[in-house]
Design a protein around this motif. Structure first.
Motif, short mmCIF file in Angstrom:
data_model
loop_
_atom_site.label_atom_id
_atom_site.label_comp_id
_atom_site.label_asym_id
_atom_site.label_seq_id
_atom_site.Cartn_x
_atom_site.Cartn_y
_atom_site.Cartn_z
N ASP A 153 0.83 -1.21 0.00
CA ASP A 153 0.00 0.00 0.00
C ASP A 153 0.86 1.26 0.00
O ASP A 153 0.62 2.19 -0.77
CB ASP A 153 -0.94 0.01 1.20
CG ASP A 153 -2.02 -1.06 1.13
OD1 ASP A 153 -2.26 -1.60 0.02
OD2 ASP A 153 -2.61 -1.37 2.19
N ASP A 154 1.88 1.27 0.87
CA ASP A 154 2.77 2.43 0.95
C ASP A 154 3.52 2.66 -0.36
O ASP A 154 3.63 3.80 -0.83
CB ASP A 154 3.78 2.25 2.09
CG ASP A 154 3.16 2.34 3.47
OD1 ASP A 154 1.98 2.78 3.57
OD2 ASP A 154 3.83 1.97 4.44
N GLN A 168 1.42 4.14 -3.00
CA GLN A 168 1.12 5.55 -2.72
C GLN A 168 2.34 6.45 -2.87
O GLN A 168 2.29 7.63 -2.55
CB GLN A 168 0.53 5.69 -1.31
CG GLN A 168 -0.83 5.04 -1.18
CD GLN A 168 -1.33 5.04 0.25
OE1 GLN A 168 -0.70 5.58 1.15
NE2 GLN A 168 -2.46 4.39 0.47
#
Length: 114
Positions: A69-70, A73
């Motif tokens: 997820d990081d 992003q």
């Protein structure tokens, strides 16, 4: 593939070299970055391979999901960690010691799909 058309990589240790016969070889960091980038775009097989490597390294599923997820992003640190753990696994897979990787094409890994 000419040396002019070799890809550029985000990881500072990634390198690709084209041999005189036109075959493209890359060090473990370049191959790992390619796999991680494919995994981050949602390609199923590369994603499963990266998750498998991270699980074998000892990361919990939630931590792996958080890294994905990081990285998606734009967190460069998360992406670099994934690349480095994947590169380490590739080195072990090839039977090479991490400190023995050199710029020599004989010690590099083929970019051909496995």
């Amino acid at each position: 593939m000419s040396s002019r058309s070799c890809p550029r990589f985000f990881h500072p240790l990634a390198a690709v070299e084209t041999r005189s016969d036109g075959q493209c070889f890359a060090n473990a960091f370049a191959v790992a970055e390619h796999r991680v980038n494919l995994a981050l775009t949602g390609a199923l097989l590369p994603a499963l391979n990266v998750v498998k490597i991270l699980r074998q390294t000892g990361f919990a599923r939630l931590h792996i999901q958080s890294m994905f997820d990081d990285a998606r992003q734009g967190n460069h640190h998360a992406r670099l960690r994934m690349i480095e753990f994947t590169a380490d696994a590739l080195v072990e897979e090839e039977g090479l010691e991490a400190g023995a990787l050199e710029d020599d094409a004989d010690d590099q890994i083929s970019m051909a799909p496995t």
